[in-house]
Motif scaffolding. Structure first.
Motif, PDB file in Angstrom:
ATOM      1  N   GLY A  31     -14.132  38.695 -39.230  1.00  0.00           N
ATOM      2  CA  GLY A  31     -13.046  39.022 -38.300  1.00  0.00           C
ATOM      3  C   GLY A  31     -11.706  39.073 -38.971  1.00  0.00           C
ATOM      4  N   LEU A  32     -11.405  38.093 -39.816  1.00  0.00           N
ATOM      5  CA  LEU A  32     -10.115  38.073 -40.521  1.00  0.00           C
ATOM      6  C   LEU A  32     -10.002  39.246 -41.485  1.00  0.00           C
ATOM      7  N   THR A  33     -11.110  39.575 -42.145  1.00  0.00           N
ATOM      8  CA  THR A  33     -11.110  40.725 -43.060  1.00  0.00           C
ATOM      9  C   THR A  33     -10.866  42.021 -42.295  1.00  0.00           C
ATOM     10  N   PHE A  34     -11.484  42.127 -41.127  1.00  0.00           N
ATOM     11  CA  PHE A  34     -11.306  43.327 -40.304  1.00  0.00           C
ATOM     12  C   PHE A  34      -9.844  43.480 -39.880  1.00  0.00           C
ATOM     13  N   LEU A  35      -9.209  42.389 -39.450  1.00  0.00           N
ATOM     14  CA  LEU A  35      -7.799  42.443 -39.045  1.00  0.00           C
ATOM     15  C   LEU A  35      -6.905  42.802 -40.222  1.00  0.00           C
ATOM     16  N   PHE A  36      -7.230  42.243 -41.394  1.00  0.00           N
ATOM     17  CA  PHE A  36      -6.475  42.567 -42.605  1.00  0.00           C
ATOM     18  C   PHE A  36      -6.577  44.065 -42.908  1.00  0.00           C
ATOM     19  N   GLY A  37      -7.795  44.622 -42.846  1.00  0.00           N
ATOM     20  CA  GLY A  37      -7.993  46.048 -43.098  1.00  0.00           C
ATOM     21  C   GLY A  37      -7.359  46.919 -42.040  1.00  0.00           C
ATOM     22  N   LEU A  38      -7.406  46.437 -40.784  1.00  0.00           N
ATOM     23  CA  LEU A  38      -6.827  47.200 -39.680  1.00  0.00           C
ATOM     24  C   LEU A  38      -5.320  47.370 -39.866  1.00  0.00           C
ATOM     25  N   MET A  39      -4.643  46.290 -40.240  1.00  0.00           N
ATOM     26  CA  MET A  39      -3.198  46.371 -40.454  1.00  0.00           C
ATOM     27  C   MET A  39      -2.877  47.292 -41.630  1.00  0.00           C
ATOM     28  N   TYR A 108      -8.697  30.603 -45.569  1.00  0.00           N
ATOM     29  CA  TYR A 108      -9.977  30.335 -44.901  1.00  0.00           C
ATOM     30  C   TYR A 108     -11.150  30.564 -45.857  1.00  0.00           C
ATOM     31  N   ASP A 109     -11.031  31.585 -46.715  1.00  0.00           N
ATOM     32  CA  ASP A 109     -12.080  31.827 -47.720  1.00  0.00           C
ATOM     33  C   ASP A 109     -12.268  30.596 -48.603  1.00  0.00           C
ATOM     34  N   ALA A 110     -11.151  30.003 -49.025  1.00  0.00           N
ATOM     35  CA  ALA A 110     -11.221  28.810 -49.874  1.00  0.00           C
ATOM     36  C   ALA A 110     -11.879  27.646 -49.133  1.00  0.00           C
ATOM     37  N   LYS A 111     -11.540  27.494 -47.846  1.00  0.00           N
ATOM     38  CA  LYS A 111     -12.139  26.427 -47.044  1.00  0.00           C
ATOM     39  C   LYS A 111     -13.634  26.635 -46.872  1.00  0.00           C
ATOM     40  N   VAL A 166     -19.248  41.015 -48.671  1.00  0.00           N
ATOM     41  CA  VAL A 166     -19.112  41.142 -47.215  1.00  0.00           C
ATOM     42  C   VAL A 166     -17.739  41.693 -46.860  1.00  0.00           C
ATOM     43  N   GLN A 167     -16.714  41.154 -47.488  1.00  0.00           N
ATOM     44  CA  GLN A 167     -15.351  41.590 -47.185  1.00  0.00           C
ATOM     45  C   GLN A 167     -15.109  43.032 -47.627  1.00  0.00           C
ATOM     46  N   LYS A 168     -15.623  43.377 -48.792  1.00  0.00           N
ATOM     47  CA  LYS A 168     -15.480  44.767 -49.247  1.00  0.00           C
ATOM     48  C   LYS A 168     -16.207  45.713 -48.305  1.00  0.00           C
ATOM     49  N   GLY A 169     -17.383  45.284 -47.820  1.00  0.00           N
ATOM     50  CA  GLY A 169     -18.124  46.106 -46.873  1.00  0.00           C
ATOM     51  C   GLY A 169     -17.342  46.338 -45.595  1.00  0.00           C
ATOM     52  N   LEU A 311     -13.455  54.083 -51.113  1.00  0.00           N
ATOM     53  CA  LEU A 311     -14.307  54.230 -52.276  1.00  0.00           C
ATOM     54  C   LEU A 311     -14.017  53.168 -53.337  1.00  0.00           C
ATOM     55  N   THR A 312     -12.744  52.789 -53.446  1.00  0.00           N
ATOM     56  CA  THR A 312     -12.406  51.701 -54.373  1.00  0.00           C
ATOM     57  C   THR A 312     -13.102  50.416 -53.941  1.00  0.00           C
ATOM     58  N   ASN A 313     -13.040  50.132 -52.643  1.00  0.00           N
ATOM     59  CA  ASN A 313     -13.735  48.952 -52.138  1.00  0.00           C
ATOM     60  C   ASN A 313     -15.252  49.082 -52.295  1.00  0.00           C
ATOM     61  N   LEU A 314     -15.755  50.304 -52.119  1.00  0.00           N
ATOM     62  CA  LEU A 314     -17.191  50.526 -52.270  1.00  0.00           C
ATOM     63  C   LEU A 314     -17.635  50.291 -53.705  1.00  0.00           C
ATOM     64  N   THR A 315     -16.867  50.833 -54.659  1.00  0.00           N
ATOM     65  CA  THR A 315     -17.236  50.639 -56.066  1.00  0.00           C
ATOM     66  C   THR A 315     -17.045  49.180 -56.480  1.00  0.00           C
ATOM     67  N   ASP A 316     -16.003  48.524 -55.959  1.00  0.00           N
ATOM     68  CA  ASP A 316     -15.839  47.084 -56.199  1.00  0.00           C
ATOM     69  C   ASP A 316     -17.027  46.324 -55.632  1.00  0.00           C
ATOM     70  N   LEU A 317     -17.444  46.748 -54.433  1.00  0.00           N
ATOM     71  CA  LEU A 317     -18.608  46.119 -53.789  1.00  0.00           C
ATOM     72  C   LEU A 317     -19.845  46.266 -54.679  1.00  0.00           C
ATOM     73  N   GLN A 318     -20.054  47.484 -55.212  1.00  0.00           N
ATOM     74  CA  GLN A 318     -21.231  47.721 -56.047  1.00  0.00           C
ATOM     75  C   GLN A 318     -21.173  46.912 -57.333  1.00  0.00           C
ATOM     76  N   THR A 319     -19.990  46.854 -57.938  1.00  0.00           N
ATOM     77  CA  THR A 319     -19.842  46.064 -59.163  1.00  0.00           C
ATOM     78  C   THR A 319     -20.067  44.582 -58.876  1.00  0.00           C
ATOM     79  N   THR A 320     -19.446  44.091 -57.803  1.00  0.00           N
ATOM     80  CA  THR A 320     -19.616  42.687 -57.431  1.00  0.00           C
ATOM     81  C   THR A 320     -21.067  42.398 -57.071  1.00  0.00           C
ATOM     82  N   TYR A 321     -21.696  43.362 -56.389  1.00  0.00           N
ATOM     83  CA  TYR A 321     -23.099  43.186 -56.012  1.00  0.00           C
ATOM     84  C   TYR A 321     -23.975  43.056 -57.253  1.00  0.00           C
TER      85      TYR A 321
END
Length: 598
Positions: A31-39, A108-111, A166-169, A311-321
């Motif tokens: 949810g927090l990631t979605f709001l961050f991306g939405l803004m 929150y990620d750190a927590k 998950v966040q990149k997705g 696509l940057t997030n997608l390629t980051d996702l693939q690399t991280t994956y």
């Protein structure tokens, strides 16, 4: 229905692995990631009217007919002035909100990461503490140490990488939604390119998972060889074999680093090809849209911003994956070990054990390791505050019988009763808290004398009094008083600063501090010189009548004063009685006495 379950199990296995620990926290992260991306998406959307205003040679507003994305209609519905100032203000507001959500999300990620690793460690330690002794002695010590140190740390890295995935997705989905809103045709073309891009990574993923599993196995072997190197250092050094054994360790190190190199190489490949392929896809789609479809360049540019982000997030996702797959072996190893701990959990009763009131009774006890019988039909009664010695050749079953008495091993047949009740009805930990155990290999911690004796008890007036009493009863007071730092003197690794006799006295003092009822001495003096052994024996003899004492001894001179001696042979009792009684009734015991010239 089964097909759906299989698909979910296959593609969301990792998600459910972490969900077991995190529960609702996973969805808060999403949810927090979605709001961050939405803004961020709303902020980037403001570039479209800015481009259009700029294209109109400085006009401060734009007409509705030029707004192919429908953005103007949205702002008219919200009664927002569609002007340069308004767009700039909105852009600043959206990016400010993006920064706010980024801060909240990061905290929150750190927590969540902290909660995950603490929960995992606590869960593993709790399960390990309830692991049955019988299951433990069959376990690989190197694998256990590797799991509880290196593998747990690797699991944390894997979790952080999965959190990023998950966040990149989520970000990819958000940006794609905005891209579709701007130019659906452009979005579809980019998606097709992204899918092609994804297929290129599949073979890399496959090799990464294989390498990850191999790395776990090599790491377990390495931990085992290091443990043995440290434990057997004296022997290896004295026999000149230490360099030969070191070569064995070096081979293990080289195998581990070869796997690490392979994983790094696969990571380098993904990092090297992702941006060139990304730019190739974007350039191809722009050319198609401008020269084939004749779409307005301003709309394409804003859509491109979203797609580039997607696509940057997608390629980051693939690399991280790919990096995450390097931790799949760790996840499987931790899960397998956790399941083994659960399977090896010992049964535990409900009744709290307070003190030994009547004695210990064993009737027709049988015990076996696999198909090998260790004890057969052993019956023994140990009265409260009496001293019983167990003697016999190596392999006669003495240590196994002591382990049963201490509640470490459950019997395969017969009955073991404490205070007239089956030991299975007692809470195992409250019972064992009343047991003192002193072995040939003394347990000395790298801590102060006080902490070694009290096991890190608070320094209250009562505990200090009990500590001093235990030190006096174990004849350690003179040694402690001679030290500059007294009870706060650090003993070093495995008591390197102590003699054998001093180590044993520390062990005795520790058990006396615990206020035990049963004291078990497992060849406690066999590794000492004769003079030290006599001094320790005097300390032990002084404790007779105060505790129920069970002694395993090879040196028969140390048990002459025992109330009863039990002679074991091949898991059976050949005779019982006092020292003199057993000499008269057992020819085998008489020969043992003669051989030791007692």
């Amino acid at each position: 229905m089964n097909t759906v379950k299989q698909l979910i199990k296959k593609y969301f296995k990792n998600f459910f692995y972490f969900y077991r620990y995190l529960r609702y926290r996973v969805f808060v992260v999403i949810g927090l990631t979605f709001l961050f991306g939405l803004m961020d998406g709303f902020g980037l959307s403001m570039f479209l009217p800015l481009f259009e205003i700029a294209a109109q040679s400085g006009e401060k507003t734009m007409s509705q007919t030029e707004d192919e994305s429908g953005l103007l209609r949205v702002f008219e519905f919200l009664h927002i002035d569609f002007s340069l100032v308004s767009m700039l203000v909105l852009m600043v507001v959206f990016f400010a909100l993006k920064g706010l959500f980024f801060y909240i999300k990061s905290i929150y990620d750190a927590k969540v990461a902290r909660f995950f690793i603490v929960s995992t460690r606590k869960n593993m330690l709790q399960r390990f503490s309830t692991l049955s002794f019988r299951h433990f002695i069959k376990s690989d010590v190197g694998a256990i140490q590797n799991l509880m140190t290196n593998e747990i740390n690797n699991l944390l890295y894997g979790f952080r990488e999965y959190l990023t995935i998950v966040q990149k997705g989520v970000m990819v989905i958000v940006y794609m939604l905005f891209a579709f809103a701007m130019n659906a045709e452009f979005a579809i073309l980019i998606m097709v390119g992204g899918l092609i891009f994804n297929f290129l990574f599949q073979w890399i993923y496959k090799f990464t998972v294989t390498a990850s599993r191999k790395l776990v196995g090599e790491s377990n072997d390495y931990q085992g060889t290091i443990i043995q190197l440290v434990a057997n250092f004296k022997y290896l050094k004295a026999t000149g074999f230490i360099k030969g054994y070191a070569r064995k360790v070096v081979k293990n190190i080289e195998s581990i680093e070869a796997v690490n190199y392979r994983l790094s190489k696969l990571g380098a490949i993904t990092g090297a090809i992702r941006e060139p392929i990304l730019i190739l896809i974007v350039a191809t789609v722009i050319l198609l849209q401008v020269y084939v479809r004749e779409s307005p360049l301003s709309t394409i540019i804003v859509s491109l911003l979203f797609f580039y982000r997607a696509l940057t997030n997608l390629t980051d996702l693939q690399t991280t994956y790919n990096y995450f797959l390097g931790k799949v072996g760790t996840m499987e190893n931790v899960e397998r070990f956790t399941n083994e701990l659960a399977e090896g959990e010992e049964a535990n009763g409900k009744i709290a054990f307070t003190k030994l009131e009547s004695g210990l009774d064993m009737r027709e006890i049988d015990f076996a390791y696999g198909s090998t019988n260790i004890l057969s039909g052993v019956s023994l009664h140990i009265e409260k505050n009496k001293t019983v010695a167990l003697v016999g050749e190596s392999g006669s079953g003495k240590s196994t019988l002591v382990n049963i008495i201490a509640g470490l091993l459950p019997v395969d047949g017969g009955e073991y009763k404490v205070n007239g009740q089956s030991i299975e009805t007692y809470d195992r930990y409250s019972f064992q808290h009343k047991i003192g155990y002193i072995a040939q290999d003394t347990v000395i911690f790298n801590a102060s004398i006080y902490d070694n004796v009290t096991l890190w008890a608070d320094r209250t007036a009562e505990n200090l009094l009990r500590f001093n009493d235990a030190i006096v009863k174990s004849s350690m007071n003179g040694f402690v008083d001679s030290l500059e730092e007294k009870a706060e003197t650090l003993l070093g690794n495995n008591g390197i600063n102590l003699s054998g006799g001093q180590k044993q006295r520390i062990s005795i003092a520790r058990e006396l501090f615990k206020n035990v009822d049963i004291l078990i001495l497992d060849e406690a003096t066999s590794a000492l010189d004769s003079e030290t052994e006599k001094n320790i024996q005097k300390n032990i003899d002084a404790l007779q009548g105060q505790f129920t004492i069970v002694i395993i001894a090879h040196r028969l001179a140390t048990i002459k004063n025992a109330d009863s001696i039990v002679l074991l042979d091949n898991g059976e009792i050949l005779g019982k009685g006092t020292f003199e009684e057993l000499k008269l009734t057992s020819r085998k015991f008489e020969r043992m006495v003669e051989m030791q010239a007692i």
